[in-house]
Scaffold this active site. Structure first.
Site, PDB file in Angstrom:
ATOM      1  N   ARG A 105      56.042 -69.722 -10.382  1.00 14.97           N
ATOM      2  CA  ARG A 105      55.565 -68.338 -10.176  1.00 14.97           C
ATOM      3  C   ARG A 105      55.001 -68.125  -8.783  1.00 14.97           C
ATOM      4  NH1 ARG A 105      53.715 -64.875 -14.351  1.00 14.97           N
ATOM      5  NH2 ARG A 105      53.393 -66.643 -15.733  1.00 14.97           N
ATOM      6  N   ARG A 165      50.097 -64.286 -25.321  1.00 12.00           N
ATOM      7  CA  ARG A 165      48.996 -63.814 -24.474  1.00 12.00           C
ATOM      8  C   ARG A 165      48.219 -62.775 -25.305  1.00 12.00           C
ATOM      9  NH1 ARG A 165      53.392 -64.934 -20.882  1.00 12.00           N
ATOM     10  NH2 ARG A 165      52.777 -66.415 -19.288  1.00 12.00           N
ATOM     11  N   ASP A 197      54.996 -75.498 -13.506  1.00  7.80           N
ATOM     12  CA  ASP A 197      54.789 -75.232 -12.071  1.00  7.80           C
ATOM     13  C   ASP A 197      53.984 -76.332 -11.393  1.00  7.80           C
ATOM     14  OD1 ASP A 197      54.374 -71.586 -12.285  1.00  7.80           O
ATOM     15  OD2 ASP A 197      55.988 -72.950 -12.854  1.00  7.80           O
ATOM     16  N   ASP A 232      50.927 -76.460 -10.771  1.00 10.88           N
ATOM     17  CA  ASP A 232      50.056 -75.848  -9.734  1.00 10.88           C
ATOM     18  C   ASP A 232      48.627 -75.674 -10.213  1.00 10.88           C
ATOM     19  OD1 ASP A 232      50.904 -72.287 -10.188  1.00 10.88           O
ATOM     20  OD2 ASP A 232      50.485 -73.899 -11.620  1.00 10.88           O
ATOM     21  N   ASP A 261      45.358 -72.156 -16.101  1.00  4.60           N
ATOM     22  CA  ASP A 261      44.037 -71.656 -15.674  1.00  4.60           C
ATOM     23  C   ASP A 261      43.544 -70.491 -16.521  1.00  4.60           C
ATOM     24  OD1 ASP A 261      44.591 -72.293 -12.102  1.00  4.60           O
ATOM     25  OD2 ASP A 261      43.795 -73.552 -13.719  1.00  4.60           O
ATOM     26  N   GLY A 316      52.470 -69.905 -20.613  1.00  3.62           N
ATOM     27  CA  GLY A 316      53.878 -70.342 -20.616  1.00  3.62           C
ATOM     28  C   GLY A 316      54.006 -71.706 -21.285  1.00  3.62           C
ATOM     29  N   THR A 340      51.757 -76.888 -17.409  1.00  5.81           N
ATOM     30  CA  THR A 340      52.654 -75.873 -16.842  1.00  5.81           C
ATOM     31  C   THR A 340      53.733 -76.572 -16.043  1.00  5.81           C
ATOM     32  OG1 THR A 340      52.906 -74.055 -15.248  1.00  5.81           O
ATOM     33  CG2 THR A 340      51.129 -75.599 -14.809  1.00  5.81           C
TER      34      THR A 340
HETATM   35  O1  F6P Z   1      54.142 -70.450 -15.309  1.00  8.68           O
HETATM   36  C1  F6P Z   1      55.301 -71.063 -15.764  1.00  8.68           C
HETATM   37  C2  F6P Z   1      56.464 -70.122 -15.579  1.00  8.68           C
HETATM   38  O2  F6P Z   1      57.606 -70.755 -16.081  1.00  8.68           O
HETATM   39  C3  F6P Z   1      56.705 -69.710 -14.141  1.00  8.68           C
HETATM   40  O3  F6P Z   1      57.382 -70.714 -13.398  1.00  8.68           O
HETATM   41  C4  F6P Z   1      57.528 -68.487 -14.346  1.00  8.68           C
HETATM   42  O4  F6P Z   1      57.535 -67.624 -13.222  1.00  8.68           O
HETATM   43  C5  F6P Z   1      56.816 -67.838 -15.528  1.00  8.68           C
HETATM   44  O5  F6P Z   1      56.253 -68.908 -16.287  1.00  8.68           O
HETATM   45  C6  F6P Z   1      57.729 -67.010 -16.414  1.00  8.68           C
HETATM   46  O6  F6P Z   1      56.870 -66.404 -17.377  1.00  8.68           O
HETATM   47  P1  F6P Z   1      57.512 -65.782 -18.722  1.00  8.68           P
HETATM   48  O7  F6P Z   1      57.941 -66.928 -19.583  1.00  8.68           O
HETATM   49  O8  F6P Z   1      56.354 -64.998 -19.314  1.00  8.68           O
HETATM   50  O9  F6P Z   1      58.667 -64.925 -18.293  1.00  8.68           O
END
Ligand code: F6P
Length: 342
Positions: A186, A87, A142, A144, A118, A26, A140
């Site tokens: 997430r 990805r 998040d 986390d 990670d 992300g 990220t």
């Molecule tokens: O990991 C970062 C994040 O923004 C999360 O908070 C969220 O759930 C996820 O990515 C969304 O992923 P995508 O951009 O693949 O929809």
């Protein structure tokens, strides 16, 4: 180990002559600052820097761009990533990793700076076992990633969400409504906690704290109303539960006029705030300094305001603690619940 490397100590004899930089997973505000920090450090050291577009998929497809100070000029304050991100299922296979390592060797890419989370670091560790030097940068919204006290993107995402909640609170106050806001994260509640505290929310729901809906949501809204509040705000981390369903249940059980808002991917964009620009630039610099000094399979991380580096395997074994102390402070302040203060 706290990183304290001066480029002039390594400029004469760098361990690598050409490196690659990629962003993966992300995206987050501040990725471009990290890219620029890496490119400028590489150029200071006379190291050639190749940008790899679309993460590991781009490495396998040979999607390369020459990176120079001129190309990265002015990107520090730009959201997103100039190298794109993606990805790659193919890279997740042993054959894919071997092919990627062979491409690095063919291209003379001796080291890689990988910017992501990670999953990105696990791929980098596999690559390092095929002789490619790698250093990871945690990124990220998040926040986390277990090995670091701070991940690039978190502060900007918090400020974006706080701005949105402040605006929502204006109109919810005018209409004496309840606002349920779902924020990203997430599997983690760090974003929800900081946004809830920063906006004076009524309730914060996070995956790290178990709750009884009737007692911890319905009863708390009712007691807030009895204490004179006429509008309410519930911040829900997406990993806790569906904000939409929380809003539906509040309407059903209290009759309060309620609106649901999912802030969503707005939290991933925008010009990075100062912290993400500074941390991104510093981590980009430190990652190249580590590669130039011969390190590999490391992550640049933060402990407080210090930059450290640790082995990827050690980093992947760490988990990020949730700030329960802040959560309890929030709860006590919001409900003046004397039992909580004991
Ligand atoms: O990991 C970062 C994040 O923004 C999360 O908070 C969220 O759930 C996820 O990515 C969304 O992923 P995508 O951009 O693949 O929809």
């Amino acid at each position: 180990m706290v990183i304290d490397m001066k480029l002039d100590n390594i400029i004469e004899n760098t361990a690598v002559k050409r490196i690659g930089v990629l962003t993966s997973g992300g995206d987050a505000p501040g990725m471009n600052a990290a890219i620029r920090g890496a490119v400028r450090a590489a150029e200071c050291l006379g190291i050639d820097c190749i940008g790899i577009k679309h993460g590991y998929a781009g490495l396998l497809n040979g999607d390369f761009i020459q990176l120079t100070q001129k190309i990265v000029k002015g990107i520090t304050g730009r959201g997103g990533t100039m190298l794109y991100t993606a990805r790659s299922k193919e890279f997740m296979t042993e054959a894919g990793v071997k092919a990627a390592a062979d491409i690095c060797k063919h291209m003379g890419i001796e080291g890689l700076v990988v910017i992501g989370g990670d999953g990105t670091f696990r791929g980098a560790l596999d690559l390092s076992k095929h002789g490619v030097k790698v250093v990871g940068i945690p990124c990220t919204i998040d926040n986390d990633i277990g090995c670091t006290s701070y991940s690039i993107g978190f502060d900007t995402a918090c400020n974006t969400a706080v701005d949105a909640v402040d605006r929502l609170n204006d109109t919810m106050q005018s209409h004496e409504r309840c606002s349920v806001v779902e924020v990203m994260g997430r599997k983690a509640g760090h974003l929800a906690l900081d946004v809830g505290v920063a906006t004076g929310a009524t309730i914060i729901l996070v995956p790290e704290v178990k709750y009884d809906f009737d007692k911890d949501v319905i009863e708390r809204i009712r007691s807030a109303r009895l204490s004179g509040r006429n509008n309410f705000c519930v911040i829900v981390a997406e990993g806790a539960e569906s904000g939409y369903q929380v809003a539906e249940r509040i309407i059903e059980e209290t009759g309060i006029d309620t609106r649901f808002t999912m802030i969503g991917h707005i939290q991933r964009g925008g010009s990075p705030h100062v912290r993400d620009r500074v941390v991104g630039t510093s981590m980009g610099y430190n990652a190249v300094a580590l590669l130039a000094s011969g390190s590999s399979a490391r992550i640049v991380a933060m402990r407080g305001d210090k930059y450290i580096d640790l082995h990827i395997e050690e980093a992947l074994g760490l988990t990020k603690d949730f700030d329960y102390e802040m959560y309890n402070t929030f709860s006590a302040l919001t409900f003046l619940d004397r039992d909580l203060m004991k």
